[in-house]
Design a protein around this motif. Structure first.
Motif, PDB file in Angstrom:
ATOM      1  N   ASP A 240       0.857  -1.196   0.000  1.00 56.82           N
ATOM      2  CA  ASP A 240       0.000   0.000   0.000  1.00 56.82           C
ATOM      3  C   ASP A 240       0.888   1.240   0.000  1.00 56.82           C
ATOM      4  O   ASP A 240       2.117   1.137   0.016  1.00 56.82           O
ATOM      5  N   LYS A 241       0.234   2.390   0.055  1.00 54.62           N
ATOM      6  CA  LYS A 241       1.004   3.626   0.189  1.00 54.62           C
ATOM      7  C   LYS A 241       1.810   3.541   1.480  1.00 54.62           C
ATOM      8  O   LYS A 241       1.312   3.044   2.505  1.00 54.62           O
ATOM      9  N   THR A 242       3.040   4.040   1.415  1.00 57.64           N
ATOM     10  CA  THR A 242       3.939   3.937   2.571  1.00 57.64           C
ATOM     11  C   THR A 242       3.318   4.539   3.826  1.00 57.64           C
ATOM     12  O   THR A 242       3.399   3.967   4.916  1.00 57.64           O
ATOM     13  N   LYS A 243       2.671   5.681   3.656  1.00 58.63           N
ATOM     14  CA  LYS A 243       2.065   6.358   4.803  1.00 58.63           C
ATOM     15  C   LYS A 243       1.045   5.437   5.495  1.00 58.63           C
ATOM     16  O   LYS A 243       1.010   5.334   6.721  1.00 58.63           O
ATOM     17  N   LYS A 244       0.269   4.756   4.683  1.00 59.42           N
ATOM     18  CA  LYS A 244      -0.757   3.857   5.236  1.00 59.42           C
ATOM     19  C   LYS A 244      -0.096   2.683   5.966  1.00 59.42           C
ATOM     20  O   LYS A 244      -0.471   2.332   7.080  1.00 59.42           O
TER      21      LYS A 244
END
Ligand SMILES: Nc1ncnc2c1ncn2[C@@H]1O[C@H](COP(=O)(O)OP(=O)(O)OP(=O)(O)O)[C@@H](O)[C@H]1O
Length: 263
Positions: A240-244
């Motif tokens: 997933d997106k790194t932030k997530k």
């Protein structure tokens, strides 16, 4: 046909990478157990996970480096701009020109700085000295090494520091203008200052390149990548997106890993 399409990549510079149900064996050992993912162009994707989970094996699939390993077997498809790179007709040399690789330990050749960067161009048969000199300069500038070496390009690459050698290896990769760059723990042998330089460089390079990086360092993954894939025992647990991934992962296993409960 396949060859033409792969060459096309360099013109478009927007490689779309699709992995479809990929399984890998080393003889009887099933190292990758059915992974699918899509990697977006001009992003940095980090592969994380504990030792032995298959990150490097998976990374090396993209430039067919595992082909040399005895007992290696692959099922599934890896498509770049719609073309399966494991098709028989693929020209592996052209593929490797498009997909550069930087390794854990800097591995310059025992030659001059200039010759190291010019190497890929020369083996492609390019002889135009002016063209080669321009590409060498451009690549060294992109790798943020030019100012440190420009006055002595004839010096042995082996006389550079570890961090400089790694930037030289990045310049060597950039000189042939690939569209994808694979990095297998490129900073794990470097000091913090050299690491910061390479991280800054990766951040800048994604404007032009698609970068996939294996890292053991979760802070590094969270600092430099747009997407993160967490691997465990040959499976892709979460992507997933790194932030997530680092703030609100879907899976308990991911959370346990990124919070340091195992590793
Ligand atoms: N050449 C090989 N022959 C047989 N088994 C291999 C080979 N290379 C890797 N393996 C096995 O495949 C599995 C995945 O290894 P791989 O190196 O891809 O993992 P990794 O996540 O990159 O590990 P590390 O973080 O320690 O580098 C491991 O169990 C490893 O022992």
């Amino acid at each position: 046909m396949a060859l033409d399409k792969i060459i096309d990549l360099s013109l478009k510079k927007v490689p779309k990478i699709e992995v479809k149900d990929v399984k890998v064996w080393y003889s009887d050992f099933n190292a990758i157990k059915g992974i699918s993912m899509e990697i977006k162009p001009n992003t940095v994707t980090a592969f994380i996970g504990p030792s032995g989970c298959g990150k490097s094996t998976f990374l090396r699939l993209f430039n067919r480096m595992n082909d040399y390993i005895e007992g290696f077997k692959l099922e599934g498809k890896i498509k770049i701009n719609g073309d399966n790179i494991y098709k028989k007709k693929i020209n592996i040399e052209v593929l490797r020109k498009e997909i550069g690789m930087v390794f854990q330990k800097p591995n310059p050749f025992p030659k001059s700085i200039f010759e190291n960067v010019a190497y890929g161009l020369k083996i492609q048969g390019i002889k135009d000295k002016k063209f080669i000199a321009e590409r060498v300069e451009k690549a060294l500038k992109q790798a943020d090494l030019w100012n440190e070496v420009k006055d002595d390009l004839k010096k042995s690459a082996l006389s550079l520091s570890g961090g400089q050698q790694q930037r030289l290896c990045i310049a060597r990769t950039l000189a042939v203008e690939p569209s994808i760059i694979l990095m297998d723990e490129p900073t794990s042998a470097l000091d913090p200052i050299s690491t910061a330089k390479i991280e800054q460089l990766i951040f800048e390079l994604k404007q032009k390149y698609t970068i996939i990086i294996v890292t053991h360092n979760m802070q590094q993954a969270s600092r430099i990548s747009d997407y993160t894939a967490f691997f465990y025992l040959g499976e892709l647990i979460e992507f997933d997106k790194t932030k997530k991934i680092f703030t609100n992962p879907e899976k308990k296993q991911t959370e346990n890993y990124i919070t340091g409960r195992f590793g």
